[in-house]
Design a protein around this motif. Structure first.
Motif, PDB file in Angstrom:
ATOM      1  N   ARG A 183       0.843  -1.200   0.000  1.00 56.94           N
ATOM      2  CA  ARG A 183       0.000   0.000   0.000  1.00 56.94           C
ATOM      3  C   ARG A 183       0.881   1.255   0.000  1.00 56.94           C
ATOM      4  NH1 ARG A 183      -4.218   1.545   4.818  1.00 56.94           N
ATOM      5  NH2 ARG A 183      -4.582   3.698   4.121  1.00 56.94           N
ATOM      6  N   PHE A 184       1.947   1.229   0.797  1.00 56.27           N
ATOM      7  CA  PHE A 184       2.878   2.353   0.859  1.00 56.27           C
ATOM      8  C   PHE A 184       3.485   2.616  -0.513  1.00 56.27           C
ATOM      9  CE2 PHE A 184       6.157   5.162   2.060  1.00 56.27           C
ATOM     10  CZ  PHE A 184       7.376   4.656   1.663  1.00 56.27           C
TER      11      PHE A 184
ATOM     12  N   ALA B 137       1.053   4.140  -2.857  1.00 58.23           N
ATOM     13  CA  ALA B 137       0.830   5.554  -2.522  1.00 58.23           C
ATOM     14  C   ALA B 137       1.991   6.413  -3.018  1.00 58.23           C
ATOM     15  CB  ALA B 137       0.657   5.717  -1.014  1.00 58.23           C
ATOM     16  N   ARG B 138       3.191   5.812  -3.090  1.00 59.25           N
ATOM     17  CA  ARG B 138       4.354   6.558  -3.593  1.00 59.25           C
ATOM     18  C   ARG B 138       4.399   6.594  -5.104  1.00 59.25           C
ATOM     19  NH1 ARG B 138       9.010   7.449  -0.601  1.00 59.25           N
ATOM     20  NH2 ARG B 138       9.605   8.602  -2.469  1.00 59.25           N
TER      21      ARG B 138
ATOM     22  N   GLU C 259      12.524  -1.319  16.227  1.00 60.48           N
ATOM     23  CA  GLU C 259      11.161  -1.139  15.704  1.00 60.48           C
ATOM     24  C   GLU C 259      11.109  -1.786  14.333  1.00 60.48           C
ATOM     25  OE1 GLU C 259       8.632   1.454  16.513  1.00 60.48           O
ATOM     26  OE2 GLU C 259       9.530   2.398  18.268  1.00 60.48           O
TER      27      GLU C 259
ATOM     28  N   ARG D 115       8.860  -2.925  12.243  1.00 59.83           N
ATOM     29  CA  ARG D 115       7.924  -2.479  11.213  1.00 59.83           C
ATOM     30  C   ARG D 115       8.370  -1.154  10.604  1.00 59.83           C
ATOM     31  NH1 ARG D 115       2.605  -4.822  10.377  1.00 59.83           N
ATOM     32  NH2 ARG D 115       1.355  -3.295   9.239  1.00 59.83           N
ATOM     33  N   ALA D 116       8.784  -0.228  11.449  1.00 59.24           N
ATOM     34  CA  ALA D 116       9.265   1.065  10.964  1.00 59.24           C
ATOM     35  C   ALA D 116      10.539   0.861  10.135  1.00 59.24           C
ATOM     36  CB  ALA D 116       9.537   2.010  12.141  1.00 59.24           C
TER      37      ALA D 116
ATOM     38  N   TYR E  48       9.572  -0.230   6.732  1.00 60.14           N
ATOM     39  CA  TYR E  48       9.073   0.894   5.941  1.00 60.14           C
ATOM     40  C   TYR E  48      10.243   1.696   5.372  1.00 60.14           C
ATOM     41  CZ  TYR E  48       3.985   0.972   6.807  1.00 60.14           C
ATOM     42  OH  TYR E  48       2.631   0.715   6.815  1.00 60.14           O
ATOM     43  N   ARG E  49      11.236   1.955   6.225  1.00 61.41           N
ATOM     44  CA  ARG E  49      12.395   2.748   5.793  1.00 61.41           C
ATOM     45  C   ARG E  49      13.147   2.000   4.708  1.00 61.41           C
ATOM     46  NH1 ARG E  49      13.092   4.273  10.994  1.00 61.41           N
ATOM     47  NH2 ARG E  49      14.627   2.657  11.432  1.00 61.41           N
TER      48      ARG E  49
ATOM     49  N   ALA F  57      11.224   2.261   1.555  1.00 62.13           N
ATOM     50  CA  ALA F  57      11.340   3.607   0.993  1.00 62.13           C
ATOM     51  C   ALA F  57      12.698   3.787   0.311  1.00 62.13           C
ATOM     52  CB  ALA F  57      11.149   4.656   2.094  1.00 62.13           C
TER      53      ALA F  57
ATOM     54  N   TRP G 254      12.885   1.808  -2.944  1.00 62.27           N
ATOM     55  CA  TRP G 254      12.096   2.469  -3.974  1.00 62.27           C
ATOM     56  C   TRP G 254      12.847   3.669  -4.535  1.00 62.27           C
ATOM     57  CZ3 TRP G 254       8.879   2.161  -7.636  1.00 62.27           C
ATOM     58  CH2 TRP G 254       8.109   3.230  -8.086  1.00 62.27           C
ATOM     59  N   LEU G 255      13.477   4.416  -3.643  1.00 62.79           N
ATOM     60  CA  LEU G 255      14.239   5.587  -4.056  1.00 62.79           C
ATOM     61  C   LEU G 255      15.425   5.184  -4.938  1.00 62.79           C
ATOM     62  CD1 LEU G 255      13.926   8.616  -3.413  1.00 62.79           C
ATOM     63  CD2 LEU G 255      15.712   8.326  -1.706  1.00 62.79           C
TER      64      LEU G 255
ATOM     65  N   ARG H  70      14.155   4.318  -8.335  1.00 67.93           N
ATOM     66  CA  ARG H  70      13.740   5.520  -9.056  1.00 67.93           C
ATOM     67  C   ARG H  70      14.954   6.253  -9.580  1.00 67.93           C
ATOM     68  NH1 ARG H  70       9.811   8.623  -7.562  1.00 67.93           N
ATOM     69  NH2 ARG H  70      10.353   9.762  -9.459  1.00 67.93           N
ATOM     70  N   ARG H  71      15.972   6.401  -8.735  1.00 69.12           N
ATOM     71  CA  ARG H  71      17.147   7.175  -9.129  1.00 69.12           C
ATOM     72  C   ARG H  71      17.889   6.477 -10.249  1.00 69.12           C
ATOM     73  NH1 ARG H  71      20.898   9.902  -5.812  1.00 69.12           N
ATOM     74  NH2 ARG H  71      20.304  11.683  -7.058  1.00 69.12           N
TER      75      ARG H  71
ATOM     76  N   MET I 287      16.018   7.249 -13.231  1.00 73.58           N
ATOM     77  CA  MET I 287      16.114   8.657 -13.597  1.00 73.58           C
ATOM     78  C   MET I 287      17.463   9.009 -14.204  1.00 73.58           C
ATOM     79  SD  MET I 287      14.053  10.607 -10.601  1.00 73.58           S
ATOM     80  CE  MET I 287      13.973  12.205 -11.389  1.00 73.58           C
TER      81      MET I 287
END
Lengths: 312, 211
Positions: B46-47, B50-51, B79, B81-82, B85-86, B89, B92-93, B96-97, B100
């Motif tokens: 889902r994250f 959304a991105r 943590e 779960r956090a 997420y990181r 993220a 994904w970055l 993308r880079r 790009m």
């Protein structure tokens, strides 16, 4: 230059800062914010990309401290008189201001540099290498990527430390070489000894020993090497004993100053031998290719090594 | 930190289960993190959506993370779960880079030549150096305290609370300074992107054949 940002852009920055140490609930709230409006995701994207770009821009700033280009030395063991070079030499350094004591040095491909941390401690950075030092602590260094050769003054009260990712090398009075390429850390000792990850594996390496710590492996591998060959890149000598061609290509890329790609089936092919590289640039790859038993081809993005049979 | 075993001269010893220590306790090792990942997978999907990830892209990213976690050797995670997420993220970055760099605008920003235009490497480096000097000039124009806080956060990787404690100011004050610094960087980047877009459309109009 206008720094007026829209409220969405400001909110995106706020989220970016909050997420740095955020817990799961913060992340979930962030997802809800992203979903709330199409503009939110785009705005956040710009922030994340800008932040990532900050880390990667090559730097150009006045030299800091005693930073000298490396002359081809015939012997690393002979004491060398270090002369301060005029600050007009463009060395890639980011000079922090304010309270930060740390500074970063980035070398361009094919352009090694030496940093003197004190009168008897020197770090030779290979090309395409990024390191962080501390102006108030000459016993600290961090290798972010690339390769460096360390000649360290021994101080039993305060060991010299090299951080490499989450790993750590502590000198026990040494000359040693460290490489970090992607997920692989390599350490080789020319003289003296170091301890690797003293709080975990605590691998002690003496002169003539080397280790490889790869993120994919469950072991740290220790091997015997020729102490005289350690850090040979500084003398234009790259020596290998049944090592993967991918690694050779990465070392050559640093030495010669161009990106070098290797086809997947060649990347793990073992190579044994010594390569002599000089400052003449990428054209020497054509000379080295037969030694490596590859075909070297120049492309717009750099060079590639391919199987000899694939030559059309 | 989880210890690896040491292999001398390439001979591998018996390898016990990685998440059990000699005293029988286990840490939130790779196995534990993997379990949290499988549980959180839907949320991470889902994250990514959304991105802006397509379903295929999201699946690719999650697969990469799964593979990384399987060979991960890091120690306990506070943590999980956090952390995931990181990790997602960042993955994904990175993706993308990489994509790009093949895109004209980002390549120009980074000073890559790639197969974009025939600009020689020296020019590209000059552009990149110029971009950086503009960012630095913009940051230098900020109040000294803002610059200091930004350096500590970005270069020294100090957490915001630590910066607040060290400087004797509130956490929200630190956030405001960082807000300002990031807003500045964002604005410079936006200006430079506008410039390079304008130059490029001009070059296209003039039938640029590589200067």
């Amino acid at each position: 230059m206008a720094t007026d940002l829209s409220s969405i852009e400001t909110a995106a920055i706020a989220w970016h800062l909050r997420l740095a140490n955020g817990d799961a609930a913060t992340w979930e709230a962030f997802v809800a914010w992203l979903e709330a409006d199409a503009g939110h995701a785009a705005a956040y994207d710009a922030v994340a990309l800008a932040d990532a770009a900050l880390a990667e821009l090559p730097a150009a700033a006045p030299a800091l401290g005693v930073v000298t280009p490396i002359a081809r030395q015939t012997s690393r063991w002979r004491p060398v008189r270090w002369t301060a070079i005029a600050a007009s030499i463009a060395v890639a350094v980011i000079v922090p201001r304010g309270g930060s004591n740390r500074y970063e040095i980035v070398t361009r491909p094919g352009e090694p540099r030496i940093v003197a941390l004190d009168s008897a401690t020197r770090v030779a950075l290979n090309g395409n290498t990024r390191m962080i030092f501390d102006r108030h602590d000459a016993r600290f260094s961090r290798l972010e990527s690339g390769e460096a050769l360390f000649e360290v003054r021994h101080d039993p009260q305060r060991r010299f430390v090299v951080e490499v990712g989450d790993d750590r090398i502590e000198d026990l009075g040494t000359t040693f070489n460290v490489t970090r390429d992607g997920g692989e850390v390599r350490v080789a000792v020319a003289s003296g000894s170091i301890v690797y990850n003293p709080a975990a594996e605590a691998v002690r390496l003496r002169a003539g020993q080397a280790l490889v710590d790869s993120v994919g492996d469950t072991h740290v591998r220790v091997a015997i090497v020729d102490a005289r060959a350690v850090g040979g890149w500084q003398r234009g000598q790259l020596r290998y004993d049944a090592e993967p061609l991918g690694r050779v290509a990465a070392d050559l890329a640093r030495a010669v100053g161009v990106p070098i790609g290797v086809t997947p089936e060649l990347a793990s092919r073992p190579f044994s031998g010594t390569l002599i590289v000089d400052r003449s640039g990428p054209a020497q790859l054509a000379r080295l290719a037969p030694v490596l038993q590859v075909q070297a081809r120049a492309t717009r993005q750099g060079w590639t090594f391919e199987r000899l049979e694939d030559v059309r | 930190m989880t210890r690896k075993s040491i292999v001398r001269n390439g001979i591998a010893p018996y390898q016990p289960a990685p998440d059990t220590r000699k005293d029988g306790t286990s840490s939130m090792s790779a196995n534990g993190l993997l379990a949290v990942f499988l549980d959180a997978r839907t949320a991470l999907l889902r994250f990514l959506t959304a991105r802006g990830a397509t379903p295929d892209e999201a699946e690719d990213v999650l697969q990469d993370i799964y593979l990384k976690l399987r060979s991960d050797r890091s120690g306990p995670v506070a943590e999980p779960r956090a952390y995931l997420y990181r990790m997602t993220a960042n993955q994904w970055l990175d993706r993308r880079r990489a994509a790009m760099r093949r895109d004209r605008r980002e390549a120009a920003w980074l000073g890559d030549t790639g197969d974009i235009d025939d600009r020689p490497a020296a020019d590209a480096r000059l552009i990149a150096a110029d971009n950086l000097s503009r960012v630095r000039a913009a940051l230098d124009a900020l109040p000294a305290r803002t610059v200091e806080i930004f350096q500590r956060y970005r270069l020294d990787a100090q957490p915001q609370q630590r910066i607040a404690d060290d400087l004797g100011i509130s956490l929200s004050a630190v956030e405001k300074h960082l807000q300002r610094a990031y807003a500045t960087v964002l604005a410079v980047r936006r200006d430079l992107d506008t410039d390079s877009d304008a130059q490029r459309s001009l070059a296209v109009k003039e039938g640029n054949d590589g200067d």
